[in-house]
Design an enzyme around this catalytic site. Structure first.
Site, PDB file in Angstrom:
ATOM      1  N   VAL A  72       0.844  -1.196   0.000  1.00 13.91           N
ATOM      2  CA  VAL A  72       0.000   0.000   0.000  1.00 13.91           C
ATOM      3  C   VAL A  72       0.874   1.239   0.000  1.00 13.91           C
ATOM      4  CG1 VAL A  72      -1.694   1.330   1.312  1.00 13.91           C
ATOM      5  CG2 VAL A  72      -1.881  -1.156   1.222  1.00 13.91           C
ATOM      6  N   CYS A  73       0.524   2.210  -0.847  1.00 11.81           N
ATOM      7  CA  CYS A  73       1.182   3.525  -0.830  1.00 11.81           C
ATOM      8  C   CYS A  73       0.098   4.589  -0.966  1.00 11.81           C
ATOM      9  CB  CYS A  73       2.221   3.640  -1.934  1.00 11.81           C
ATOM     10  SG  CYS A  73       1.534   3.646  -3.606  1.00 11.81           S
ATOM     11  N   ALA A  74       0.486   5.820  -1.190  1.00 14.64           N
ATOM     12  CA  ALA A  74      -0.485   6.914  -1.219  1.00 14.64           C
ATOM     13  C   ALA A  74      -1.391   6.848  -2.441  1.00 14.64           C
ATOM     14  CB  ALA A  74       0.234   8.259  -1.167  1.00 14.64           C
TER      15      ALA A  74
END
Length: 375
Positions: A72-74
């Site tokens: 997960v990232c932005a």
């Protein structure tokens, strides 16, 4: 080994069903500490992306060998790269499609129940942000409450139900998320209702909500009664629907109560908040199903994904409804407050029509969890 895109809805369904999920969050530690994907059986490892550019070999021992790892990232880009690096090492890797921004914007509709003379009530759960909105359907008409800015979700749902949105109502002037109420009312040709005491500086036309106002909806003549319940804002309004449901806005939640400080009037509004919770609500039937505008923690979700509980049960279980000493209550709601919502002043101005941020600016303004509550 190939990687796959996990849709935000799949992650949300796992959270609701209390299924396990391993998340490798590659955002900065401060962002992760502030807000992450929650689930009772979710496990997290936070390693910032910049530490993984040269490879993931050094963190493999911290990752499950067989279980799927969701990166997960932005916004998505960094998570794809890290997931590919994990796949090259033989790990079962996926990435969250759209990243935390997509997680923040996911809306999931759930049926709350049927109305006495025909009609239905639906709750839209914004699981990543903790926002709750509602659509009341009667005949071929609908009323929408506390809509988020993802207006297409409501429009598509109304089309699927073959109903026309006739009324759009906000329980108060929101400060933690941008209301989609005005936009969807304009698109649908509906009336937009806003509490008059919250809208003194509004730069647009609206229908002023006053205590005791009644709105009739649909062929079954479903009655919506406005009830002035100040404390979170000066104009905070609850709605009694069909003598079964109580929409409490940001005044009363399942596990917490509203905060009175987001307009800078904590000391002045603490007394109003107590009166609403301890006097106005106390006079109502304990059988009413409380439907708030937010939830704070995943434990507030029922097994079916809804957020709802009878008022009588909340008077027994909710700590905020059981503080006998008035000074202790005042201290709780004025001195023991959590961090304020991200960009809440700008969000208030946007909801008053005094700012017109573009879509990307609106997303950035809303980043972060629900912070409307006091526990």
């Amino acid at each position: 080994m190939a990687i796959r895109a996990m849709l935000p809805q799949e992650a949300a369904e796992k959270a609701i069903r209390k299924e396990p999920l391993f998340i490798l969050d590659v955002r900065n530690p401060a962002d992760f500490a502030d807000w992450k994907i929650e689930g009772e059986r979710f496990k997290h490892l936070n390693i910032p992306y910049y530490e993984l550019i040269d490879g993931v070999e050094e963190i493999l021992e911290q990752l499950p060998a067989e279980e799927e790892i969701v990166v997960v990232c932005a916004k998505e880009g960094s998570s794809v790269m890290v997931a590919e690096l994990l796949a090259e090492q033989g790990r079962n890797a996926a990435y969250l499609k759209g990243g935390m921004k997509a997680w923040s914007e996911l809306l999931m509709p759930f049926k709350i129940g049927d109305l006495k003379e025909g009609g239905e009530l639906y709750q839209f759960v914004r699981i990543g942000k903790g926002c709750l909105s509602y659509m009341l359907v009667s005949g071929h008409e609908a009323a929408l409450f506390d809509a988020t800015r993802m207006t297409e979700v409501y429009a598509d749902f109304a089309a699927k139900m073959n109903v026309q949105i006739k009324h759009v109502l906000d329980t108060h002037l929101h400060a933690d998320h941008i209301s989609g109420g005005r936009a969807i009312a304009e698109a649908a040709g509906a009336k937009y209702w806003l509490p008059a005491k919250d809208a003194g500086e509004a730069a647009f036309k609206y229908e002023p909500l006053e205590d005791g106002d009644e709105i009739l909806l649909g062929s079954s003549v479903i009655r919506i009664e406005a009830l002035h319940t100040p404390g979170h804002t000066a104009g905070s309004t609850s709605f009694l629907i069909d003598d079964q449901y109580l929409l409490t806005g940001d005044i009363l939640f399942i596990d917490s109560i509203g905060r009175p400080d987001l307009a800078g009037h904590a000391e002045d509004w603490a007394g109003d908040l107590r009166k609403t919770l301890y006097s106005i609500y106390k006079e109502l039937s304990g059988e009413l199903v409380v439907l708030p505008a937010h939830f704070m923690i995943m434990d507030e979700l029922n097994a079916d994904g809804t957020v709802a509980k009878k008022l009588g049960e909340l008077f027994e279980e909710n700590h905020g409804l059981n503080i006998r000493d008035e000074e202790e209550f005042r201290l709780l709601v004025t001195k023991s407050l959590p961090q304020q919502p991200n960009a809440y002043l700008e969000i208030r101005q946007t909801n008053m029509g005094m700012m017109q941020p573009n879509a990307e600016q609106q997303r950035d303004m809303e980043i972060g969890p629900n912070r409307c509550a006091v526990r």
